[in-house]
Design a protein around this motif. Sequence first.
Motif, PDB file in Angstrom:
ATOM      1  N   LYS A 214      22.652  62.247 133.985  1.00 18.05           N
ATOM      2  CA  LYS A 214      21.646  62.397 132.935  1.00 18.05           C
ATOM      3  C   LYS A 214      21.597  61.194 132.010  1.00 18.05           C
ATOM      4  N   GLU A 215      22.760  60.643 131.661  1.00 17.80           N
ATOM      5  CA  GLU A 215      22.809  59.553 130.685  1.00 17.80           C
ATOM      6  C   GLU A 215      22.014  58.329 131.120  1.00 17.80           C
ATOM      7  N   GLY A 216      22.008  58.059 132.410  1.00 18.69           N
ATOM      8  CA  GLY A 216      21.251  56.902 132.904  1.00 18.69           C
ATOM      9  C   GLY A 216      21.777  55.586 132.383  1.00 18.69           C
ATOM     10  N   ALA A 217      23.106  55.489 132.195  1.00 21.17           N
ATOM     11  CA  ALA A 217      23.684  54.258 131.663  1.00 21.17           C
ATOM     12  C   ALA A 217      23.438  53.080 132.591  1.00 21.17           C
ATOM     13  N   SER A 218      23.395  53.339 133.876  1.00 17.62           N
ATOM     14  CA  SER A 218      23.063  52.306 134.863  1.00 17.62           C
ATOM     15  C   SER A 218      22.627  52.997 136.144  1.00 17.62           C
ATOM     16  N   PRO A 219      21.813  52.334 136.956  1.00 19.25           N
ATOM     17  CA  PRO A 219      21.427  52.940 138.242  1.00 19.25           C
ATOM     18  C   PRO A 219      22.635  53.221 139.123  1.00 19.25           C
ATOM     19  N   GLU A 220      23.627  52.340 139.082  1.00 15.63           N
ATOM     20  CA  GLU A 220      24.822  52.539 139.902  1.00 15.63           C
ATOM     21  C   GLU A 220      25.554  53.818 139.521  1.00 15.63           C
ATOM     22  N   ALA A 221      25.608  54.086 138.203  1.00 11.68           N
ATOM     23  CA  ALA A 221      26.269  55.303 137.733  1.00 11.68           C
ATOM     24  C   ALA A 221      25.514  56.542 138.202  1.00 11.68           C
ATOM     25  N   GLN A 222      24.207  56.503 138.129  1.00 13.96           N
ATOM     26  CA  GLN A 222      23.405  57.648 138.561  1.00 13.96           C
ATOM     27  C   GLN A 222      23.517  57.869 140.066  1.00 13.96           C
ATOM     28  N   ILE A 223      23.532  56.787 140.822  1.00 15.59           N
ATOM     29  CA  ILE A 223      23.662  56.902 142.278  1.00 15.59           C
ATOM     30  C   ILE A 223      25.020  57.484 142.639  1.00 15.59           C
ATOM     31  N   ALA A 224      26.073  57.009 141.964  1.00 22.97           N
ATOM     32  CA  ALA A 224      27.422  57.516 142.240  1.00 22.97           C
ATOM     33  C   ALA A 224      27.515  59.005 141.929  1.00 22.97           C
ATOM     34  N   ALA A 225      26.957  59.409 140.786  1.00 24.17           N
ATOM     35  CA  ALA A 225      27.004  60.825 140.409  1.00 24.17           C
ATOM     36  C   ALA A 225      26.204  61.677 141.389  1.00 24.17           C
ATOM     37  N   ALA A 226      25.002  61.228 141.750  1.00 18.76           N
ATOM     38  CA  ALA A 226      24.148  62.000 142.668  1.00 18.76           C
ATOM     39  C   ALA A 226      24.775  62.100 144.055  1.00 18.76           C
ATOM     40  N   ASN A 227      25.403  61.023 144.525  1.00 23.08           N
ATOM     41  CA  ASN A 227      26.058  61.056 145.835  1.00 23.08           C
ATOM     42  C   ASN A 227      27.219  62.035 145.856  1.00 23.08           C
ATOM     43  N   THR A 228      27.995  62.071 144.758  1.00 20.09           N
ATOM     44  CA  THR A 228      29.112  63.011 144.691  1.00 20.09           C
ATOM     45  C   THR A 228      28.613  64.447 144.692  1.00 20.09           C
ATOM     46  N   LEU A 229      27.590  64.733 143.896  1.00 21.06           N
ATOM     47  CA  LEU A 229      27.014  66.079 143.879  1.00 21.06           C
ATOM     48  C   LEU A 229      26.454  66.450 145.252  1.00 21.06           C
ATOM     49  N   TYR A 230      25.861  65.469 145.930  1.00 17.24           N
ATOM     50  CA  TYR A 230      25.321  65.702 147.273  1.00 17.24           C
ATOM     51  C   TYR A 230      26.437  66.098 148.240  1.00 17.24           C
ATOM     52  N   ASN A 231      27.569  65.404 148.155  1.00 15.44           N
ATOM     53  CA  ASN A 231      28.688  65.711 149.044  1.00 15.44           C
ATOM     54  C   ASN A 231      29.338  67.048 148.709  1.00 15.44           C
ATOM     55  N   ILE A 232      29.262  67.453 147.444  1.00 23.82           N
ATOM     56  CA  ILE A 232      29.841  68.733 147.027  1.00 23.82           C
ATOM     57  C   ILE A 232      28.953  69.902 147.439  1.00 23.82           C
ATOM     58  N   ALA A 233      27.632  69.710 147.381  1.00 26.91           N
ATOM     59  CA  ALA A 233      26.662  70.811 147.558  1.00 26.91           C
ATOM     60  C   ALA A 233      26.409  71.118 149.029  1.00 26.91           C
ATOM     61  N   THR A 234      27.469  71.537 149.723  1.00 29.00           N
ATOM     62  CA  THR A 234      27.329  71.805 151.157  1.00 29.00           C
ATOM     63  C   THR A 234      27.417  73.287 151.496  1.00 29.00           C
ATOM     64  N   ASP A 235      27.502  74.151 150.488  1.00 35.38           N
ATOM     65  CA  ASP A 235      27.410  75.580 150.760  1.00 35.38           C
ATOM     66  C   ASP A 235      26.757  76.282 149.572  1.00 35.38           C
ATOM     67  N   GLU A 236      26.363  77.514 149.793  1.00 37.79           N
ATOM     68  CA  GLU A 236      25.591  78.249 148.787  1.00 37.79           C
ATOM     69  C   GLU A 236      26.366  78.435 147.487  1.00 37.79           C
ATOM     70  N   GLU A 237      27.663  78.719 147.594  1.00 40.00           N
ATOM     71  CA  GLU A 237      28.465  78.991 146.401  1.00 40.00           C
ATOM     72  C   GLU A 237      28.526  77.776 145.482  1.00 40.00           C
ATOM     73  N   ARG A 238      28.782  76.599 146.048  1.00 38.31           N
ATOM     74  CA  ARG A 238      28.887  75.405 145.204  1.00 38.31           C
ATOM     75  C   ARG A 238      27.529  74.985 144.650  1.00 38.31           C
ATOM     76  N   VAL A 239      26.479  75.153 145.430  1.00 35.92           N
ATOM     77  CA  VAL A 239      25.130  74.861 144.914  1.00 35.92           C
ATOM     78  C   VAL A 239      24.803  75.785 143.748  1.00 35.92           C
ATOM     79  N   ARG A 240      25.185  77.053 143.869  1.00 36.99           N
ATOM     80  CA  ARG A 240      24.909  78.011 142.801  1.00 36.99           C
ATOM     81  C   ARG A 240      25.643  77.622 141.508  1.00 36.99           C
ATOM     82  N   LEU A 241      26.830  77.028 141.646  1.00 36.99           N
ATOM     83  CA  LEU A 241      27.564  76.579 140.461  1.00 36.99           C
ATOM     84  C   LEU A 241      26.816  75.449 139.750  1.00 36.99           C
TER      85      LEU A 241
END
Length: 613
Positions: A214-241
């Motif tokens: 959310k902070e958008g301090a740098s594109p690299e930071a946003q990409i790193a955060a989004a990639n981590t969330l993408y790797n975490i969100a691999t089942d319904e339970e974690r997506v729901r969290l």
Amino acid sequence: MAAAAAAAATATAAPEEERTIQEELSLPIILADRVSKSAQEAESSKFECSELAKQVDRLSQMLRTFVRLSTNSTSTFYDRPVRRICCDITKTLERALSLTRKCRHSGPLRHLFSITTTADFRKVSNLLESSIGDMRWLLSLFDSDGANLSLPPIASNDPILAWVWSYISTIHMGPLKDRVDAANELASLAKDNDRNKKMIVEEGGISPLLKLLKEGASPEAQIAAANTLYNIATDEERVRLIVDVMGIPIIVAVLGEAQMKVQIVVANLVARMAEMDSVAREEFVRENVTRKLVSLLSADLVLEVAKPQAAKTSIHSIVQMNKEMTDNKSMRNPKLLSVHTSSFSDGSSRGRKEREAESPEVKLKLQVSCAEALWKLSKGSLATSRKITETRGLLCLAKIIERESGDLQFNCLMTIMEITAVAESNADLRRAAFKTNSPAAKAVLDQLLRVIQEESSPKLQIPAIKSIGCLARTFPARETRIIGPLVDKLSNSNVEVAMEAANALGKFASPENFNGSEHSKAIIEFGGVPPLMKLLRSNDQAQVPGLVLLCYLALNAGNSKALEQARALNALEGAARSVVTQHPDLRELFAKAIHHLTLYQAGGHPHRQTFAL
């Protein structure tokens, strides 16, 4: 003493989730003071008690230092390891206090009931050393350069836990570069390892990642955060969290405002979450992510809309007009209104300049990701399908299918397939989005037919055939140009293509279709019976859809010479028993079709005994 007891009681009474760090640390600090005082009052094992007191004093100083640092910290503090370590320290100090109290009394009888051994002191001393090591690790989080990958004693048996703590703590409190590195390390830990994903979630990693995004301090930071969330969100339970911590509004906002390379990974995250959880799908629609995705997908498209004319324009003429204008981009026709889709996009002029500066490869990646997100959002979702059809989404998808190839074309085809699947079961959407005089619907239909007829890849043909089948009830009886291409695919060398063609034609000939009788006659007129019979003979997989289609043809056109010449009655009688055994819901359909054919087939008699199904 009474004041200390009251403070300890207050700390113990407070629910763990509501305590501040200072409240959490107050109990071990109080216990440390008690141990030191008890050690000074020891009457036996004085040397051992004094050594124990020295360790407790070191631990107490560390606890107080940590309280000061956490109080003065300007950044968000990560408290998960603190609470875990604090709990262990409290248990250790309680054990030390019990040991030193045994040494406070003298006398033979007291000594008999409070025997302490060197081994007892050694065990407690080792526990205190571990607690000191844990506190040393916690204090290092405030002054370490980057993530601290040393192992605290509490995590000696599970180094991944210490790394997760350190990375999450760095995302909370570290400088920007270290936060980016820590997020990337979490992404690596989460990739293809469910245990690590679960650990990151349980240790509170989702909220700081969303904050970094959310902070958008740098594109690299946003990409790193989004990639981590993408790797975490691999089942319904974690997506729901992620949904539960209000992550979807953040993700949608970043999708509309960030740089293009950030939008790519965020669109991938939207697709992943929508695929895994229906609740996330509906939340995304509620946040109007569809509009942003359509805008990004069509940002470089110019959709020409013809000015209204008195005369009616056919489907073919509209599509042909679009093709001609595409082939002659250099020549602008003043009689046409060029509607650039950026007119309803959310980007500012600065965003458009950044888009223009990006390479074609990056633009293509963004389109592919947005199209996939629309595909996953549309699956089984009436709300998403309506949102897409209410914008210029359908026209945009048709244009891309016409011009593009590869993953982008496939994702757009799959999006249309999902929308038509929803429309098949919802008459309101079907009438609103795919009415016969709609330019968007006509453009989509023309592209679906083109893919069926001209493309050689089953990967593309199958979703196009499915889409046509889902729209079977929208076509009038006079619309016969669709039947021919589907009949041709009955003899396709790819079994799946032939099966889908049989399925689609079955929806045209079905009694649920108002024009089923006329469509059945058209199927026979286009020579559909011979390839259908060949398909039934050559492939067991196609038995059910093929026989269902044959039943519908028998019911709607039982007097056809083509059915008689192909021995359709014998085919149904021969295959019915085995099919009905596996699909008892088809029993009545087969019985009616066989009875109907006996009225028309040569040698047939309406009163002949039909075999028992």
